[in-house]
Design an enzyme around this catalytic site. Structure first.
Site, PDB file in Angstrom:
ATOM      1  N   ARG A 168      72.415  66.247  60.924  1.00  0.00           N
ATOM      2  CA  ARG A 168      71.134  66.606  60.350  1.00  0.00           C
ATOM      3  C   ARG A 168      70.513  65.356  59.730  1.00  0.00           C
ATOM      4  O   ARG A 168      71.184  64.356  59.494  1.00  0.00           O
ATOM      5  CB  ARG A 168      71.307  67.692  59.293  1.00  0.00           C
ATOM      6  N   LYS A 175      81.353  74.644  54.390  1.00  0.00           N
ATOM      7  CA  LYS A 175      80.868  75.881  53.775  1.00  0.00           C
ATOM      8  C   LYS A 175      79.645  76.437  54.507  1.00  0.00           C
ATOM      9  O   LYS A 175      79.303  77.607  54.338  1.00  0.00           O
ATOM     10  CB  LYS A 175      80.558  75.670  52.295  1.00  0.00           C
ATOM     11  N   ASP A 176      78.970  75.606  55.320  1.00  0.00           N
ATOM     12  CA  ASP A 176      77.810  76.063  56.088  1.00  0.00           C
ATOM     13  C   ASP A 176      78.184  76.596  57.463  1.00  0.00           C
ATOM     14  O   ASP A 176      77.332  77.161  58.156  1.00  0.00           O
ATOM     15  CB  ASP A 176      76.807  74.910  56.278  1.00  0.00           C
ATOM     16  N   ARG A 212      65.446  76.236  46.612  1.00  0.00           N
ATOM     17  CA  ARG A 212      65.840  75.603  47.863  1.00  0.00           C
ATOM     18  C   ARG A 212      65.463  74.135  47.787  1.00  0.00           C
ATOM     19  O   ARG A 212      64.684  73.723  46.951  1.00  0.00           O
ATOM     20  CB  ARG A 212      65.108  76.249  49.056  1.00  0.00           C
ATOM     21  N   ARG A 267      66.130  69.229  43.921  1.00  0.00           N
ATOM     22  CA  ARG A 267      66.704  70.109  42.902  1.00  0.00           C
ATOM     23  C   ARG A 267      66.858  69.391  41.561  1.00  0.00           C
ATOM     24  O   ARG A 267      66.528  69.938  40.515  1.00  0.00           O
ATOM     25  CB  ARG A 267      68.052  70.653  43.386  1.00  0.00           C
ATOM     26  N   CYS A 277      77.740  83.152  54.361  1.00  0.00           N
ATOM     27  CA  CYS A 277      77.796  82.157  53.294  1.00  0.00           C
ATOM     28  C   CYS A 277      76.816  82.481  52.166  1.00  0.00           C
ATOM     29  O   CYS A 277      76.884  81.893  51.098  1.00  0.00           O
ATOM     30  CB  CYS A 277      77.531  80.759  53.843  1.00  0.00           C
ATOM     31  N   ASN A 293      66.644  69.764  49.003  1.00  0.00           N
ATOM     32  CA  ASN A 293      67.755  68.817  49.012  1.00  0.00           C
ATOM     33  C   ASN A 293      68.138  68.432  47.580  1.00  0.00           C
ATOM     34  O   ASN A 293      67.535  68.896  46.611  1.00  0.00           O
ATOM     35  CB  ASN A 293      67.419  67.587  49.861  1.00  0.00           C
ATOM     36  N   ARG A 300      76.452  83.510  45.164  1.00  0.00           N
ATOM     37  CA  ARG A 300      77.810  83.356  44.616  1.00  0.00           C
ATOM     38  C   ARG A 300      77.762  82.758  43.221  1.00  0.00           C
ATOM     39  O   ARG A 300      78.384  83.264  42.283  1.00  0.00           O
ATOM     40  CB  ARG A 300      78.637  82.459  45.550  1.00  0.00           C
ATOM     41  N   ARG A 301      77.015  81.672  43.081  1.00  0.00           N
ATOM     42  CA  ARG A 301      76.902  81.037  41.770  1.00  0.00           C
ATOM     43  C   ARG A 301      76.185  81.955  40.778  1.00  0.00           C
ATOM     44  O   ARG A 301      76.589  82.069  39.619  1.00  0.00           O
ATOM     45  CB  ARG A 301      76.141  79.710  41.894  1.00  0.00           C
TER      46      ARG A 301
END
Length: 292
Positions: free
Chosen positions: A7, A76-77, A142, A148, A235, A144, A124-125
């Site tokens: 990516r 995890k993705d 959302r 954030r 996920c 990168n 999850r968090r």
């Protein structure tokens, strides 16, 4: 020449360059091939655009079409359901899998006042942070890593929660204000680990990748991902898991912790089993979580 699909994000290319450098150190020529995925161009919430797989589908398509030879994923993705014709040729040594807080004024989680706005795109968090009863206002975000963290610097948020491994690979650990104990927040299954996917019949590439594989990391993430698969969760679901190879009474064993957010709370259980059968351990703990 090994064509490595990646990516375009800073984190994805950093991770891919780590793998490329490891392969070059073994004497292989590597070319990076930049690929855009759905997750890179669609800014909608993860659950809305498909959750599992939005960052990997284009890479997998390129592998199947023989446009690239390997793809480097954040494990995890990667969906837990294997794709016909593809295999994980190597899972290198894992980075620290824990989550971290990046907060204003150097604050820790416990120092954030009630009502503080904390950003994370992960259910999850959110479930696990909410279960701590700190009175935080959790909001979905959302973007990168730069985007954030900028939300905190600009005062739009009091803090964000991110994966420590990503910041480590970007050389930005100095911005972390607290590394969260897994007792508080269990990471996502496979967090901190990279999965190097290739075509299952590509003997030469499989041989090139073999030295990069770390057996303990593979056992741990296999147990975590099996737990996720048995729960039939993607996920984007509120599932946390962390496995470690530890020294037991009769030698090395695998210890797995799992967390499942449900009905406004979080259920947590742990189990241990043999290192050479991580699938059974993950499946058994998932069934215990469901029974609870």
């Amino acid at each position: 020449m090994i064509r490595l699909g990646t990516r375009r994000s800073a984190l994805a290319t950093a991770q891919s360059n780590l793998v490329a450098d490891s392969l070059r150190a073994l004497g292989h020529e590597v070319e990076l091939v930049l690929i855009t995925t759905v997750g890179d161009v669609n800014r909608a919430p993860m659950a809305q655009i498909g959750g599992t797989g939005v960052f990997v589908s284009a890479l997998r398509d390129a592998l199947v079409a023989d446009q690239i030879d390997i793809a480097v994923h954040s494990l995890k993705d990667l969906p837990t359901t294997p794709l016909d014709g593809l295999t994980l040729g190597a899972i290198p040594l894992r980075e620290d899998p824990r989550d971290v807080l990046v907060a204003r004024d150097g604050l820790s989680l416990g120092e954030l006042p009630p009502g503080a706005v904390v950003g994370t795109g992960s259910l999850r968090r959110q479930a696990q942070l909410d279960a701590l009863g700190l009175g935080l206002e959790l909001t979905g975000i959302r973007g990168n890593v730069d985007t954030r963290i900028a939300m905190v610097a600009d005062g739009k948020l009091d803090a964000v929660v991110l994966a420590r491994a990503g910041l480590a690979r970007l050389g930005r650990l100095d911005e972390v204000t607290e590394t969260l104990d897994p007792i508080q927040v269990l990471p996502a299954p496979g967090q901190g680990a990279l999965g190097i996917e290739c075509r299952a019949d590509d003997v030469a590439v499989l041989a090139a990748l073999a030295p990069l594989d770390d057996a303990a990391t593979r056992a741990a993430v296999t147990a975590e991902r099996q737990l996720l698969a048995t729960l039939e969760a993607g996920c984007s679901a509120p599932v946390g898991a962390l496995a470690e190879v530890v020294e037991g009474e009769d030698g090395p064993e695998l210890w797995l912790r799992g967390a499942l957010g449900q009905d406004g709370g979080v259920r947590r259980l742990s189990a241990n089993g043999p290192v050479d059968d991580p699938v059974s351990l993950g499946r058994a703990l998932a069934k215990e979580l469901l029974e609870e």
